[in-house]
Scaffold this motif. Structure first.
Motif, PDB file in Angstrom:
ATOM      1  N   GLY A  83      46.181  54.158  73.337  1.00 30.75           N
ATOM      2  CA  GLY A  83      47.180  53.145  73.053  1.00 30.75           C
ATOM      3  C   GLY A  83      47.560  53.050  71.587  1.00 30.75           C
ATOM      4  O   GLY A  83      48.740  52.890  71.245  1.00 30.75           O
ATOM      5  N   ALA A  84      46.581  53.133  70.684  1.00 30.17           N
ATOM      6  CA  ALA A  84      46.867  52.990  69.256  1.00 30.17           C
ATOM      7  C   ALA A  84      47.730  54.141  68.746  1.00 30.17           C
ATOM      8  O   ALA A  84      48.650  53.937  67.946  1.00 30.17           O
ATOM      9  N   THR A  85      47.460  55.345  69.216  1.00 32.46           N
ATOM     10  CA  THR A  85      48.284  56.494  68.836  1.00 32.46           C
ATOM     11  C   THR A  85      49.702  56.322  69.362  1.00 32.46           C
ATOM     12  O   THR A  85      50.683  56.558  68.649  1.00 32.46           O
ATOM     13  N   ALA A  86      49.821  55.914  70.619  1.00 34.27           N
ATOM     14  CA  ALA A  86      51.136  55.762  71.236  1.00 34.27           C
ATOM     15  C   ALA A  86      51.956  54.674  70.543  1.00 34.27           C
ATOM     16  O   ALA A  86      53.145  54.863  70.265  1.00 34.27           O
ATOM     17  N   LEU A  87      51.339  53.525  70.261  1.00 35.17           N
ATOM     18  CA  LEU A  87      52.088  52.449  69.614  1.00 35.17           C
ATOM     19  C   LEU A  87      52.510  52.859  68.210  1.00 35.17           C
ATOM     20  O   LEU A  87      53.648  52.601  67.791  1.00 35.17           O
ATOM     21  N   SER A  88      51.619  53.526  67.486  1.00 39.24           N
ATOM     22  CA  SER A  88      51.932  53.943  66.121  1.00 39.24           C
ATOM     23  C   SER A  88      53.123  54.887  66.086  1.00 39.24           C
ATOM     24  O   SER A  88      54.122  54.632  65.406  1.00 39.24           O
ATOM     25  N   ILE A  89      53.030  55.975  66.823  1.00 39.88           N
ATOM     26  CA  ILE A  89      54.110  56.966  66.791  1.00 39.88           C
ATOM     27  C   ILE A  89      55.360  56.427  67.474  1.00 39.88           C
ATOM     28  O   ILE A  89      56.485  56.841  67.166  1.00 39.88           O
ATOM     29  N   GLY A  90      55.174  55.468  68.391  1.00 37.83           N
ATOM     30  CA  GLY A  90      56.312  54.875  69.083  1.00 37.83           C
ATOM     31  C   GLY A  90      57.271  54.159  68.147  1.00 37.83           C
ATOM     32  O   GLY A  90      58.488  54.168  68.352  1.00 37.83           O
ATOM     33  N   TRP A  91      56.722  53.521  67.115  1.00 39.32           N
ATOM     34  CA  TRP A  91      57.597  52.850  66.155  1.00 39.32           C
ATOM     35  C   TRP A  91      58.531  53.856  65.485  1.00 39.32           C
ATOM     36  O   TRP A  91      59.724  53.601  65.305  1.00 39.32           O
ATOM     37  N   HIS A  92      58.002  54.989  65.114  1.00 38.51           N
ATOM     38  CA  HIS A  92      58.823  56.037  64.506  1.00 38.51           C
ATOM     39  C   HIS A  92      59.900  56.503  65.483  1.00 38.51           C
ATOM     40  O   HIS A  92      61.088  56.597  65.118  1.00 38.51           O
ATOM     41  N   LEU A  93      59.506  56.803  66.715  1.00 37.96           N
ATOM     42  CA  LEU A  93      60.467  57.276  67.715  1.00 37.96           C
ATOM     43  C   LEU A  93      61.573  56.261  67.938  1.00 37.96           C
ATOM     44  O   LEU A  93      62.759  56.616  68.050  1.00 37.96           O
ATOM     45  N   SER A  94      61.196  54.990  67.999  1.00 40.68           N
ATOM     46  CA  SER A  94      62.164  53.919  68.245  1.00 40.68           C
ATOM     47  C   SER A  94      63.149  53.777  67.093  1.00 40.68           C
ATOM     48  O   SER A  94      64.365  53.677  67.301  1.00 40.68           O
ATOM     49  N   VAL A  95      62.634  53.764  65.874  1.00 36.47           N
ATOM     50  CA  VAL A  95      63.509  53.613  64.703  1.00 36.47           C
ATOM     51  C   VAL A  95      64.493  54.768  64.620  1.00 36.47           C
ATOM     52  O   VAL A  95      65.704  54.571  64.448  1.00 36.47           O
ATOM     53  N   VAL A  96      63.990  55.989  64.773  1.00 36.61           N
ATOM     54  CA  VAL A  96      64.861  57.158  64.687  1.00 36.61           C
ATOM     55  C   VAL A  96      65.902  57.144  65.805  1.00 36.61           C
ATOM     56  O   VAL A  96      67.094  57.393  65.576  1.00 36.61           O
ATOM     57  N   GLY A  97      65.475  56.839  67.022  1.00 35.96           N
ATOM     58  CA  GLY A  97      66.408  56.801  68.140  1.00 35.96           C
ATOM     59  C   GLY A  97      67.547  55.830  67.925  1.00 35.96           C
ATOM     60  O   GLY A  97      68.727  56.152  68.127  1.00 35.96           O
ATOM     61  N   GLN A  98      67.215  54.610  67.495  1.00 43.13           N
ATOM     62  CA  GLN A  98      68.247  53.596  67.279  1.00 43.13           C
ATOM     63  C   GLN A  98      69.166  53.942  66.106  1.00 43.13           C
ATOM     64  O   GLN A  98      70.386  53.789  66.190  1.00 43.13           O
TER      65      GLN A  98
END
Length: 383
Positions: A83-98
């Motif tokens: 979960g910690a890895t997913a949430l961490s990298i997820g922020w990057h994916l979300s920011v870039v996507g938007q």
């Protein structure tokens, strides 16, 4: 989760297969990282090296061009691993996507930043502050930006800076008294005056190392003033669905552990395993039904966003997804712990970590009351 029955695009198949090759390593790191509140450096390094951080960058900019639906399905699987890895990298994916979907910055800056992402840059927004509470409530940040010639000078303290130790760039919200507006400023980590406070000491999501970001007279060029808050109007942001995706994955991991335990634990007081006991079967049925409901709601919302980008079509679904996944996910983990019993509290077992990490998700945006308020205003025609 039978992933073969759920994935349906090449990019989903590719990344779930790749994540399967490191699943055991990631899980073994999770135990140590949680215990020591240590950032998952090895996991993130592997993801960057393999190109996972290009997932939501459009193909036109040299990325993989994943849709919101792709991201949600892949992130759900990564969340079930760690979960910690997913949430961490997820922020990057979300920011870039938007950023690139909504073209939130000038083309020149988007081009430059895409090159940085291709070179391994990691980014997150730094918007939370102790004085303002959740940024979704719209408080004015105490962090301030002052124009000085052709530069901006930024001072302030940001809280909950997830992945702080791994980031190369911060998108910081700050108030500019000259224009009397809140802006966003792109700050490279190596800028003079940038400091990580090393004060993350939580019981949940410990490995995200979401320390305070301290900005002391940080000087950046004027072109790094990249956004004005609210300038683009209100629109649903499907990329924020990376948050419930992670927590759906954690709930899935709890379910998988409880099922394995029920199938194999056989105390000498009964014949067979505890999976044969009616009460345990009832809890398994409830657990599975809640997980099915949360998964299908979240994934259908992501699918709709990817195929029919319309505020009217998916505003409520986007708002409701995180709340529904969190509340039902918490219940799934509770049921999993009831199935496993007192052993679920043993530090050597992952269920107690799943429980603590899941609780942390309640405080990720959007907050539950704000989600319900937004849904109500939509239904009442008050937007």
């Amino acid at each position: 989760m039978e992933t073969s029955a759920l994935i349906h695009t090449d990019i989903q198949e590719k990344w779930i297969a790749k994540l399967n090759t490191v699943k055991d390593d990631f899980k073994s790191h999770a135990v140590y990282n949680d215990l020591h509140s240590r950032f998952p450096y090895e996991n993130i390094e592997w993801l960057v090296k393999e190109g996972y951080t290009l997932l939501t960058l459009p193909k036109a900019y040299g990325g993989e061009g994943a849709t919101v639906e792709d991201m949600v399905i892949i992130q759900s699987y990564l969340g079930s691993i760690d979960g910690a890895t997913a949430l961490s990298i997820g922020w990057h994916l979300s920011v870039v996507g938007q950023l690139y979907e909504q073209k939130m910055w000038d083309k020149t800056i988007l081009d430059q930043f895409a090159n940085a992402v291709r070179q391994g840059a990691l980014v997150n927004r730094s918007v939370s502050e102790a004085e303002t509470g959740s940024p979704t409530r719209g408080g004015r940040p105490a962090t301030h930006a002052v124009k000085d010639g052709k530069d901006y000078v930024i001072n302030g303290v940001k809280t909950f800076t997830s992945m702080s130790k791994g980031l190369t760039h911060f998108i910081v919200s700050a108030y500019d008294e000259t224009i009397e507006q809140v802006g966003f400023y792109l700050i490279p980590k190596e800028s003079a005056g940038v400091e990580i406070a090393d004060n993350w000491n939580m019981i949940g999501m410990r490995a995200t190392e979401s320390h305070d970001l301290i900005l002391n007279d940080v000087r950046i060029p004027e072109q790094n003033f990249v956004e004005i808050r609210g300038a683009g109007g209100k629109a649903p942001n499907g990329w924020i669905l990376h948050i419930p995706s992670t927590y759906l994955g954690i709930a899935q991991a709890a379910r998988d552990y409880a099922i394995d335990f029920a199938e194999n634990y056989s105390p000498n007081s009964i014949e067979g395993t505890i999976g044969d006991i009616t009460t345990v079967q009832q809890n398994i049925g409830k657990m599975e039904s809640l997980l099915l409901s949360a998964r299908h709601f979240l994934w259908s919302t992501a699918s709709l966003y990817s195929t029919e980008y319309s505020a009217k079509a998916i505003w409520n679904e986007t708002s409701a997804s995180k709340v529904l996944v969190m509340n039902q996910g918490l219940e799934v983990i509770d049921l999993a712990m009831r199935i496993v019993g007192a052993k679920s509290l043993e530090m050597e077992r992952p269920l107690q970590r799943y429980y603590r990490d899941m609780r942390a998700g309640l405080h990720n945006p959007p907050m539950e009351d704000m989600a319900y308020t937004n849904i109500a205003k939509s239904v009442l025609g008050q937007f």
